[in-house]
Scaffold this motif. Structure first.
Motif, PDB file in Angstrom:
ATOM      1  N   ALA A 249      31.165  10.792   2.039  1.00 50.10           N
ATOM      2  CA  ALA A 249      31.261  11.601   3.259  1.00 50.10           C
ATOM      3  C   ALA A 249      29.875  11.652   3.914  1.00 50.10           C
ATOM      4  O   ALA A 249      28.859  11.733   3.215  1.00 50.10           O
ATOM      5  CB  ALA A 249      31.723  13.007   2.916  1.00 50.10           C
ATOM      6  N   VAL A 250      29.847  11.624   5.236  1.00 48.25           N
ATOM      7  CA  VAL A 250      28.571  11.601   5.955  1.00 48.25           C
ATOM      8  C   VAL A 250      27.673  12.761   5.537  1.00 48.25           C
ATOM      9  O   VAL A 250      26.484  12.581   5.264  1.00 48.25           O
ATOM     10  CB  VAL A 250      28.823  11.626   7.493  1.00 48.25           C
ATOM     11  N   ARG A 251      28.237  13.976   5.452  1.00 48.26           N
ATOM     12  CA  ARG A 251      27.383  15.142   5.139  1.00 48.26           C
ATOM     13  C   ARG A 251      26.746  14.985   3.749  1.00 48.26           C
ATOM     14  O   ARG A 251      25.590  15.355   3.546  1.00 48.26           O
ATOM     15  CB  ARG A 251      28.177  16.453   5.241  1.00 48.26           C
ATOM     16  N   ASP A 252      27.463  14.419   2.781  1.00 52.16           N
ATOM     17  CA  ASP A 252      26.905  14.237   1.433  1.00 52.16           C
ATOM     18  C   ASP A 252      25.794  13.192   1.440  1.00 52.16           C
ATOM     19  O   ASP A 252      24.720  13.408   0.875  1.00 52.16           O
ATOM     20  CB  ASP A 252      27.997  13.789   0.455  1.00 52.16           C
ATOM     21  N   GLY A 321      29.556  12.735  -6.736  1.00 55.49           N
ATOM     22  CA  GLY A 321      30.299  13.954  -6.400  1.00 55.49           C
ATOM     23  C   GLY A 321      31.739  13.575  -6.178  1.00 55.49           C
ATOM     24  O   GLY A 321      32.140  12.447  -6.472  1.00 55.49           O
ATOM     25  N   VAL A 322      32.497  14.502  -5.636  1.00 59.50           N
ATOM     26  CA  VAL A 322      33.917  14.252  -5.413  1.00 59.50           C
ATOM     27  C   VAL A 322      34.090  13.032  -4.520  1.00 59.50           C
ATOM     28  O   VAL A 322      34.972  12.214  -4.699  1.00 59.50           O
ATOM     29  CB  VAL A 322      34.561  15.481  -4.728  1.00 59.50           C
ATOM     30  N   ASP A 323      33.189  12.898  -3.560  1.00 55.43           N
ATOM     31  CA  ASP A 323      33.397  11.899  -2.520  1.00 55.43           C
ATOM     32  C   ASP A 323      32.159  11.052  -2.271  1.00 55.43           C
ATOM     33  O   ASP A 323      31.840  10.733  -1.147  1.00 55.43           O
ATOM     34  CB  ASP A 323      33.801  12.645  -1.232  1.00 55.43           C
ATOM     35  N   GLN A 324      31.427  10.731  -3.332  1.00 57.36           N
ATOM     36  CA  GLN A 324      30.192   9.965  -3.142  1.00 57.36           C
ATOM     37  C   GLN A 324      29.949   9.066  -4.351  1.00 57.36           C
ATOM     38  O   GLN A 324      30.021   9.540  -5.491  1.00 57.36           O
ATOM     39  CB  GLN A 324      29.025  10.954  -2.970  1.00 57.36           C
ATOM     40  N   VAL A 325      29.683   7.791  -4.093  1.00 60.32           N
ATOM     41  CA  VAL A 325      29.367   6.863  -5.191  1.00 60.32           C
ATOM     42  C   VAL A 325      28.123   6.065  -4.811  1.00 60.32           C
ATOM     43  O   VAL A 325      27.850   5.850  -3.635  1.00 60.32           O
ATOM     44  CB  VAL A 325      30.538   5.889  -5.498  1.00 60.32           C
ATOM     45  N   ALA A 326      27.351   5.631  -5.830  1.00 61.15           N
ATOM     46  CA  ALA A 326      26.161   4.816  -5.557  1.00 61.15           C
ATOM     47  C   ALA A 326      25.918   3.868  -6.728  1.00 61.15           C
ATOM     48  O   ALA A 326      26.306   4.157  -7.870  1.00 61.15           O
ATOM     49  CB  ALA A 326      24.950   5.712  -5.331  1.00 61.15           C
ATOM     50  N   ARG A 327      25.246   2.745  -6.415  1.00 64.44           N
ATOM     51  CA  ARG A 327      24.927   1.737  -7.438  1.00 64.44           C
ATOM     52  C   ARG A 327      23.443   1.805  -7.779  1.00 64.44           C
ATOM     53  O   ARG A 327      22.630   1.230  -7.055  1.00 64.44           O
ATOM     54  CB  ARG A 327      25.198   0.327  -6.901  1.00 64.44           C
TER      55      ARG A 327
END
Ligand code: ATP
Ligand code: SF4
Length: 339
Positions: A249-252, A321-327
């Motif tokens: 999500a943009v805000r995250d 988070g619920v709506d955030q992933v990263a590598r």
């Protein structure tokens, strides 16, 4: 008339566009350029998803792959692009072309890519409605109405003009009108405001936002401009050297960036720099060559936090988070669940 509202056709658990493990190379005299690597991305129905990243990160290639407008030297080596549950990559060319217009529509960075210089706006706006029912007069009236909505003054007479009679900003408005006239299910916008000055950019972004809400379409919005993405998008994917390194999500992503590249990109955003400065900061180093196979994290040559493992293994995606992933290997902690 055909029903095109994605919200009525798709189950809420599935996205309108689902890109999975997409890999794409360009054949060049110097070897294969790996322009997209394991790209996975969703565009949910009715949402705006931004794609950001430095020049050469693969944003336009991704947009053009979705539209099926790749040059001849492009080779999709694996992956899928599910649009309304059908894999665009497996669709016969004719069927895929049939989606252009009322299902898939595009706004290009340069409006002249979409406009024919030797035909009037009127004939082009009527042609674009070839899927729609109605007489020539009804289609013309719809075109005039749309020109009015995008802020073309005196559309009754301006519709008879040729593209070169309009300024750059007005031409881009005409392109937006053409792309949205047929109420597409998915609009792909490739840097639609990059060639415009700041004031015009703000106007065009507001216009796009209003029309997107009204039509209820989804948008894949490619941009260098983080401020425009913050303004327009619900979700964002950050690309680096052909990979999506973080998304959510943009805000995250904007308030709590997890990937060192996202953080570096945000630190260089002119809209966020508080101190007055004559030179804008850039991320030190250069995007690596995309030729040949890569071992380890693709960002490691520019990453301030790189450590041994970064040179040995390509990081997997971690849920933050619920709506955030990263590598990033830094996120590989016991409390974080690998996805
Ligand atoms: P920009 O913001 O400058 O448009 P981008 O993020 O959209 O950049 P792409 O244009 O998608 O990046 O390019 C991704 C990579 O693919 C770059 O290394 C580019 O040089 C390469 N590339 C793009 N098109 C071709 C092509 N037709 N043949 C060979 N390489 C290509
Ligand atoms: Fe930096 Fe390593 Fe994370 Fe890559 S995996 S972003 S090099 S810390």
């Amino acid at each position: 008339m055909r029903r095109k509202d994605p919200k009525t056709q798709l189950s809420s658990s599935r996205a309108l566009l689902e890109i999975r493990d997409l890999n794409l190379d360009f054949g060049t005299p110097r070897g294969r350029v790996h322009a997209l690597r394991n790209v996975s991305l969703d565009v949910p129905a009715g949402q705006v998803v931004g794609i950001v990243g430095e020049s050469g990160s693969g944003k336009s290639t991704l947009a053009y792959t979705v539209m099926g407008l790749l040059p001849e030297n492009a080779d999709v080596t694996s992956g899928s692009i599910l649009f309304e549950y059908k894999d665009l990559l497996k669709m016969p060319t004719q069927a895929r072309r049939g989606l252009l217009g009322d299902h898939l529509s595009m706004i290009f960075q340069d409006p002249m890519t979409a406009l024919n210089p030797v035909r009037t706006i009127e004939s082009q706006m009527i042609d674009v409605q070839h899927h729609e029912q109605g007489s020539w007069g009804e289609k013309r009236a719809r075109a005039i109405d749309m020109l009015q909505r995008v802020g073309i003054p005196d559309p009754q007479s301006r519709i008879g003009a040729y593209p070169h009679h309009f300024s750059g900003g007005m031409r881009q408005r005409v392109c937006i009108a053409m792309a949205l006239l047929v109420k597409p299910t998915l609009l792909v916008a490739d840097e639609p405001t990059t060639a415009l000055d700041a004031t015009l950019e703000v106007q065009i972004i507001h216009l796009l936002k209003d029309l997107q809400k009204e039509i209820g379409c989804s948008v894949l919005f490619v941009s260098h401009h983080l401020g425009a993405v913050a303004e327009l998008c619900d979700r964002v994917a950050v690309m680096y050297a052909g990979e999506v390194v973080e998304q959510g999500a943009v805000r995250d992503i904007f308030h709590n960036p997890a990937h060192p590249y996202t953080r570096a990109l945000l630190e260089c955003d002119p809209g966020r720099i508080k101190k007055s400065t004559r030179t804008l900061p850039t991320i030190p180093g250069e995007v690596p060559s995309l030729l040949g196979t890569k071992v380890g994290c693709i960002f490691r040559t520019r990453c301030r936090q790189a450590f041994d493992r970064c040179g040995q293994e390509n990081p997997v995606e971690y849920r933050i988070g619920v709506d955030q992933v990263a590598r990033c290997h830094l996120l590989d902690k016991e409390l974080l669940v690998s996805v």
